[in-house]
Motif scaffolding. Structure first.
Motif, PDB file in Angstrom:
ATOM      1  N   LEU A   5       8.763 -60.698 115.926  1.00  0.00           N
ATOM      2  CA  LEU A   5       7.760 -59.925 116.544  1.00  0.00           C
ATOM      3  C   LEU A   5       8.388 -58.315 116.265  1.00  0.00           C
ATOM      4  O   LEU A   5       9.673 -58.128 116.591  1.00  0.00           O
ATOM      5  CB  LEU A   5       7.704 -59.877 117.958  1.00  0.00           C
ATOM      6  CG  LEU A   5       6.357 -60.478 118.777  1.00  0.00           C
ATOM      7  CD1 LEU A   5       6.630 -60.876 120.031  1.00  0.00           C
ATOM      8  CD2 LEU A   5       5.219 -59.369 118.718  1.00  0.00           C
ATOM      9  N   ILE A   6       7.818 -57.670 115.536  1.00  0.00           N
ATOM     10  CA  ILE A   6       8.123 -56.264 115.187  1.00  0.00           C
ATOM     11  C   ILE A   6       7.558 -55.268 116.101  1.00  0.00           C
ATOM     12  O   ILE A   6       6.401 -54.842 115.978  1.00  0.00           O
ATOM     13  CB  ILE A   6       7.600 -55.708 113.731  1.00  0.00           C
ATOM     14  CG1 ILE A   6       8.308 -56.847 112.859  1.00  0.00           C
ATOM     15  CG2 ILE A   6       8.278 -54.452 113.249  1.00  0.00           C
ATOM     16  CD1 ILE A   6       7.506 -56.809 111.445  1.00  0.00           C
ATOM     17  N   GLY A   7       8.391 -54.902 116.980  1.00  0.00           N
ATOM     18  CA  GLY A   7       7.954 -53.695 118.043  1.00  0.00           C
ATOM     19  C   GLY A   7       8.274 -54.242 119.451  1.00  0.00           C
ATOM     20  O   GLY A   7       7.653 -55.291 119.733  1.00  0.00           O
ATOM     21  N   GLY A   8       9.024 -53.363 120.494  1.00  0.00           N
ATOM     22  CA  GLY A   8       9.011 -53.822 121.719  1.00  0.00           C
ATOM     23  C   GLY A   8       8.008 -52.907 122.590  1.00  0.00           C
ATOM     24  O   GLY A   8       8.502 -52.853 123.682  1.00  0.00           O
ATOM     25  N   GLY A   9       6.827 -52.543 122.320  1.00  0.00           N
ATOM     26  CA  GLY A   9       5.999 -51.744 123.162  1.00  0.00           C
ATOM     27  C   GLY A   9       5.260 -52.621 123.858  1.00  0.00           C
ATOM     28  O   GLY A   9       5.563 -53.918 124.158  1.00  0.00           O
ATOM     29  N   LEU A  10       3.975 -52.148 124.442  1.00  0.00           N
ATOM     30  CA  LEU A  10       3.314 -53.218 125.225  1.00  0.00           C
ATOM     31  C   LEU A  10       2.842 -54.449 124.610  1.00  0.00           C
ATOM     32  O   LEU A  10       2.915 -55.571 125.129  1.00  0.00           O
ATOM     33  CB  LEU A  10       2.040 -52.318 125.851  1.00  0.00           C
ATOM     34  CG  LEU A  10       2.281 -51.068 126.549  1.00  0.00           C
ATOM     35  CD1 LEU A  10       1.074 -50.576 126.848  1.00  0.00           C
ATOM     36  CD2 LEU A  10       3.446 -51.476 127.623  1.00  0.00           C
ATOM     37  N   ALA A  11       2.143 -54.220 123.131  1.00  0.00           N
ATOM     38  CA  ALA A  11       1.512 -55.357 122.653  1.00  0.00           C
ATOM     39  C   ALA A  11       2.933 -56.494 122.141  1.00  0.00           C
ATOM     40  O   ALA A  11       2.536 -57.422 122.493  1.00  0.00           O
ATOM     41  CB  ALA A  11       1.088 -54.927 121.185  1.00  0.00           C
ATOM     42  N   GLY A  12       3.815 -55.694 121.704  1.00  0.00           N
ATOM     43  CA  GLY A  12       4.870 -56.823 121.248  1.00  0.00           C
ATOM     44  C   GLY A  12       5.490 -57.654 122.512  1.00  0.00           C
ATOM     45  O   GLY A  12       5.707 -58.679 122.305  1.00  0.00           O
ATOM     46  N   ALA A  13       5.686 -56.697 123.562  1.00  0.00           N
ATOM     47  CA  ALA A  13       6.305 -57.513 124.711  1.00  0.00           C
ATOM     48  C   ALA A  13       5.390 -58.545 125.256  1.00  0.00           C
ATOM     49  O   ALA A  13       5.805 -59.583 125.969  1.00  0.00           O
ATOM     50  CB  ALA A  13       6.733 -56.589 125.998  1.00  0.00           C
ATOM     51  N   ALA A  14       3.884 -58.232 125.474  1.00  0.00           N
ATOM     52  CA  ALA A  14       3.061 -59.134 125.979  1.00  0.00           C
ATOM     53  C   ALA A  14       3.068 -60.387 125.228  1.00  0.00           C
ATOM     54  O   ALA A  14       3.155 -61.638 125.674  1.00  0.00           O
ATOM     55  CB  ALA A  14       1.678 -58.500 126.057  1.00  0.00           C
ATOM     56  N   ALA A  15       3.081 -60.088 123.740  1.00  0.00           N
ATOM     57  CA  ALA A  15       2.783 -61.398 122.987  1.00  0.00           C
ATOM     58  C   ALA A  15       4.428 -62.199 123.119  1.00  0.00           C
ATOM     59  O   ALA A  15       4.349 -63.403 123.257  1.00  0.00           O
ATOM     60  CB  ALA A  15       2.657 -61.082 121.468  1.00  0.00           C
ATOM     61  N   ALA A  16       5.380 -61.533 123.383  1.00  0.00           N
ATOM     62  CA  ALA A  16       6.512 -62.091 123.321  1.00  0.00           C
ATOM     63  C   ALA A  16       6.674 -63.023 124.754  1.00  0.00           C
ATOM     64  O   ALA A  16       7.313 -64.133 124.682  1.00  0.00           O
ATOM     65  CB  ALA A  16       7.863 -61.165 123.241  1.00  0.00           C
TER      66      ALA A  16
END
Length: 363
Positions: A5-16
């Motif tokens: 996962l590239i990016g720890g914003g809202l989309a990245g954190a939600a998917a993670a």
């Protein structure tokens, strides 16, 4: 191999978070080493609040400010209405940090301070060296990664500044104010800590002709809807800035520059004009949709098609509204219609929502 996962914003954190819950805990690479501010209106719609709750994040406990009404201004003309959903306002510095903490707590391998330089071969090139893994989920927000760039947006500049103004903060309690002006628009709303968030988009040529932020700020406070900021105290040494955001972008491609399948999330998949207040909801729900479909065995193409089917209509409606708002005649017609038609603002707000399907409540 674990998904990357590239990016720890809202989309990245939600998917993670949802991938970890489904037994597919990913490697999450976040370029910033510590919590930080982002250019964002920080408006959490009802859909965004519900998505956060499903992820185990209570925005109210983090200090989020309730938002119940919206004001639209153009010169001295203004209309106001109650929002058709319960909304909140919370800074990205606080919210993103909380989501990454939640991701780590459920088993996600979170690597902070690792910037992805490019997509290459069977992995990614980062500031810490090459990283190999499974499927790549691109959630880098407004920042593009070499090998998977979006089309460049128009010559426009996005800016963000925090202010403190106790009297204005009380005046705007429970409200978000959107001000359209010649060459752009701005959103002003209270956030936690007694601060006000001003986030705006302005024509690049106009910004350069003015000579930068101080001159633009002086011009902005001549707008009736922003005039109270004349006595406000700026809380950042200079505004956060970004240029050429591709508003209206809808991702169709499902591969990177090397032909490898790529899952695009958040602003990498769909960029809705910020005055609609649905960008954070789209980011969260795109992350949850990607996690659900990846864990269920779907491929990147099926995911991108499913997300496109849900984002195409609201993004295009929002772009049409923005096109009208850019011109004086369009603004006059729009404000006349909003004044004459009861509930028109609520209808517009509903039309630009991306509502999550029931299956995304949990993974």
């Amino acid at each position: 191999m674990p998904p990357i996962l590239i990016g720890g914003g809202l989309a990245g954190a939600a998917a993670a978070i949802d991938l970890a819950r489904a037994g597919r805990a990913p490697l999450l690479l976040e370029r910033e080493a510590a919590p930080h501010d982002k250019i964002c209106g920080e408006f959490l719609s009802g859909e965004a609040v519900a998505a956060l709750a499903a992820l185990g994040c209570d925005a109210r406990r983090l200090g989020a400010v309730p938002i119940t009404r919206v004001e639209l201004w153009s010169g001295f003309r203004h209309v106001a209405a109650r929002l058709p959903f319960a909304a909140l306002s919370l800074s990205r510095r606080v919210l993103d940090a909380a989501l990454l903490e939640q991701a780590a707590a459920v088993g996600v391998d979170v690597k902070r301070g690792v910037a992805v330089r490019a997509l290459a071969g069977d992995g990614v090139q980062t500031s810490a060296g090459a990283v190999r893994g499974g499927p790549i989920l691109l959630a880098s927000g407004k920042h593009d990664v070499r090998g998977a760039q979006r089309p460049a947006g128009p010559d426009e500049i996005g800016l963000k500044m925090y202010f403190t103004a106790p009297a204005l903060h009380r005046q705007l309690a429970g409200r978000v104010r959107v001000v359209f002006f010649e060459g752009g628009y701005a959103g002003l709303q209270p956030v936690e800590g007694g601060r006000l968030n001003l986030c705006l988009l302005v024509d690049g040529a106009r910004y350069r002709a003015l000579g930068g932020w101080p001159a633009l700020q002086a011009e902005l406070v001549t707008e009736p809807g922003l005039a109270p900021l004349a006595d406000a105290e700026s809380l950042l040494a200079r505004p956060l800035a970004i240029s050429r955001v591709p508003y209206g972008h809808l991702a169709h491609a499902t591969a990177d520059g090397h032909g490898r399948p790529l899952w695009r999330l958040g602003d990498q998949a769909a960029v809705i004009p910020s005055f609609c207040g649905d960008g954070m909801a789209i980011a969260l729900e795109s992350g949850r949709l990607a996690a659900a479909m990846l864990a269920g065995g779907a491929d990147a193409g099926a995911y991108q098609a499913a997300l496109l089917a849900r984002t195409r209509r609201p993004v295009r409606l929002a772009m049409a509204a923005l096109a009208a708002a850019r011109h004086p005649v369009g603004r006059w017609a729009a404000f006349t219609g909003l004044t004459v038609v009861p509930g028109a603002i609520g209808l517009m707000a509903r039309a630009t929502r991306v509502v999550p399907p029931p299956r995304l409540v949990s993974v």
